[in-house]
Write an enzyme that holds these catalytic residues in place. Structure first.
Site, PDB file in Angstrom:
ATOM      1  N   GLU A 142      10.288  -6.114 -67.153  1.00  0.00           N
ATOM      2  CA  GLU A 142       9.225  -7.079 -66.858  1.00  0.00           C
ATOM      3  C   GLU A 142       9.774  -8.176 -65.957  1.00  0.00           C
ATOM      4  OE1 GLU A 142       6.217  -9.528 -66.297  1.00  0.00           O
ATOM      5  OE2 GLU A 142       5.979  -7.522 -67.164  1.00  0.00           O
ATOM      6  N   ALA A 143       9.022  -8.501 -64.892  1.00  0.00           N
ATOM      7  CA  ALA A 143       9.457  -9.539 -63.956  1.00  0.00           C
ATOM      8  C   ALA A 143       9.430 -10.921 -64.584  1.00  0.00           C
ATOM      9  CB  ALA A 143       8.585  -9.512 -62.705  1.00  0.00           C
ATOM     10  N   HIS A 180     -10.521  -8.183 -61.708  1.00  0.00           N
ATOM     11  CA  HIS A 180     -10.472  -6.820 -62.233  1.00  0.00           C
ATOM     12  C   HIS A 180     -10.032  -5.855 -61.142  1.00  0.00           C
ATOM     13  CE1 HIS A 180     -13.832  -8.141 -65.268  1.00  0.00           C
ATOM     14  NE2 HIS A 180     -12.636  -8.558 -65.636  1.00  0.00           N
TER      15      HIS A 180
END
Length: 538
Positions: A34-35, A471
């Site tokens: 994860e960044a 979205h």
């Protein structure tokens, strides 16, 4: 060199279930990258804290689009989660699956096995719904789905007024007939936001075969002889390569996954070469087919007591804060998106194409400042969302620098039919708000205002004040045509041992909020990966 069986990139709505399910097999070693860092932050855990997460650089990528011609050349703010849980840590927590015909449509477009019957089991698998088990719900999954703990009387009147306007109340927006008015359900557990990390990784992070690397940016996927062999990462200022024996799964989301493919030499060959990137696989569809929901905002001034505005301003907001800290109840334990009416813009349509959301609060969002200000008058606000837009955009490279954001052009309202149908929704929303009993609460329409009656005036409002649904999907679509990026097994065309599993694989956008479908994609992806069980590379 570090080596794992599976390397999953991105701890978001899809990546967390992928890593969790793959690590259920003790024989698999799984790395989740994860960044961002930890999501242990008060405003992430607090459901009503969504507005506080805008422009938080520690938790948000803070993207902006290129100027959008159909939106008065505005650059639209696109928040995306940069933390454990990804965008599920900063979104509105609405649990909407979409319409069954959305997924049947995917299958017709070449996504074999992704019709409604093929995806429903994976929606059910993930869900722990407080309503319990039924044909359309599961009460024993990993992700909590719950009803709102408070129901404002204005929202109750709105749902009743929708019935008088011809849009009857239903018991469940995620079950047949998938049309009508009701309260949303949300991913909230006992007054706290339920992120995909909380649901799928936190309970199993102790597994010895699961490693989570935080604050680690993947710079590229290493591709050798048509096969993905590892990832180059930047961790604590140092670059290194981590190898994968079996597969690499991209779950960076619809903006970051295509970007990473391009940086890895997978995409439109001409564009890659123009930035000095060696072409590993020419796939012109990478970054194309970008879709998002565009909505028309509306605000009404209402009678005192018909809005939460006064409770969220001045000294009263501190009382709400104290109530939440002591009980995890009150307004801070709610999502602002309380309810919706799903309707068709024309009776001959096969499914609803409009989602009309009403919130018992009104506010002004200043994207460049990153602040949300509650209006100084009692107000309620609506968002009229076009569910299946025809407009398509793209993600393209600005440079070969992996730390630099790519260019995002959504082309909102480039399909004229999008504006036409959204205007129908604005008028339907006015129709509902003019019905008893909610009409008795209305003092006056503040936005767009009753002076906006013609199509031209309402379209001007939509272009000037409209906003995105956050979205974004579709940029690595699955299928078999020349613009498809992955096949129905989510394997990248032409590159072995590499899959994409997130909202970018959707051929078309779903009819509602997209977080739940992304979790489903992660669940289904993990099942397919385990079924395929590719042999380990030597």
């Amino acid at each position: 060199m570090e080596i794992y069986d599976y390397v999953v990139i991105g701890a978001g709505s899809a990546g967390c279930p992928v890593a969790s399910r793959l690590s259920e097999d003790a024989g698999n070693s799984v790395l989740l990258i994860e960044a961002g860092g930890s999501a242990d932050y008060f405003w992430i855990r607090t459901p009503a804290g969504m507005g506080q997460m805008f422009r938080e650089p520690d938790y948000n990528w803070n993207y902006f689009t290129e100027p959008v011609p159909g939106a008065k050349d505005r650059s639209i703010f696109w928040p995306r989660g940069k933390t454990m849980g990804g965008s599920s840590a900063v979104n509105g927590m609405v649990y909407m699956r979409g319409h069954p015909l959305d997924f049947d449509g995917w299958e017709k477009l070449g996504a074999d096995g992704w019709g409604w019957e093929g995806v429903l089991p994976y929606f059910l698998k993930s869900e722990s719904n407080t309503r319990g088990a039924s044909t359309f719900h599961n009460g024993a999954g990993m992700m909590r789905v719950s009803d709102p703990i408070l129901r404002h009387p204005t929202i109750e009147d709105y749902v009743r007024s929708a019935g008088r306007a011809g849009y009857p109340r239903v018991d469940d927006l995620n079950a047949p007939p998938y049309e009508g008015a009701d309260y949303h359900q949300h991913t909230i557990r006992e007054g706290r936001r339920e992120t995909s990390y909380n649901a799928f990784i936190e309970p199993v992070r102790h597994r010895p075969n699961l490693k989570v690397m935080e604050r680690t940016q993947v710079l590229r996927v290493v591709v050798e002889n048509g096969e993905a062999t590892g990832v180059e990462v930047l961790h604590r200022g140092q670059k290194r390569v981590i190898a994968a024996r079996r597969e690499i799964v991209l779950s960076g989301g619809s903006l970051n996954s295509p970007h990473l493919l391009m940086l890895s030499g997978i995409g439109d060959g001409g564009m890659l070469q123009s930035h000095g990137i060696a072409v590993r696989q020419h796939l012109p569809g990478v970054g194309r087919n970008l879709q998002d929901h565009w909505f028309g905002p509306m605000i009404w001034e209402v009678t005192p007591g018909s809005s939460y505005n006064s409770t969220l301003a001045g000294w009263r907001k501190y009382l709400e804060g104290a109530k939440y800290l002591l009980t995890r109840k009150g307004l801070l334990g709610l999502s602002v998106s309380a309810s919706a009416v799903f309707v068709r813009s024309a009776p001959e349509l096969a499914q609803p194409d409009l989602q009309m959301v009403l919130r018992p609060v009104s506010y002004t969002f200043h994207p460049h400042k990153g602040i949300v200000l509650v209006d100084p008058f009692p107000g309620v606000s609506a968002g009229v969302v076009l569910l299946n837009p025809g407009s398509r955009g793209q993600v393209t490279l600005k440079s070969a620098d992996p730390v630099a954001a790519p260019a995002f052009q959504p082309n909102y309202l480039s399909d004229p039919d999008d504006g036409r149908r959204t205007l129908i929704g604005l008028r339907k929303m006015r129709e509902i708000m003019a019905q008893a009993p909610v009409a008795a609460r209305v003092v006056g329409e503040k936005m767009p205002g009753l002076q906006a009656q013609s199509d031209e005036a309402l379209l001007e409002h939509l272009k000037t004040n409209g906003n995105c649904g956050w979205h974004q999907v579709g940029t690595c679509k699955m299928g078999k045509d020349a613009m498809a990026v992955v096949n129905p097994r989510l394997q990248v065309h032409g590159v072995a041992r590499l899959r994409v599993a997130d909202g970018s694989v959707m051929p078309t956008i779903t009819s509602g909020n997209t977080a739940a479908p992304c979790v489903m994609i992660g669940e289904k992806a993990a099942a397919m990966i385990r079924e395929d069980a590719l042999p380990r590379r030597a």
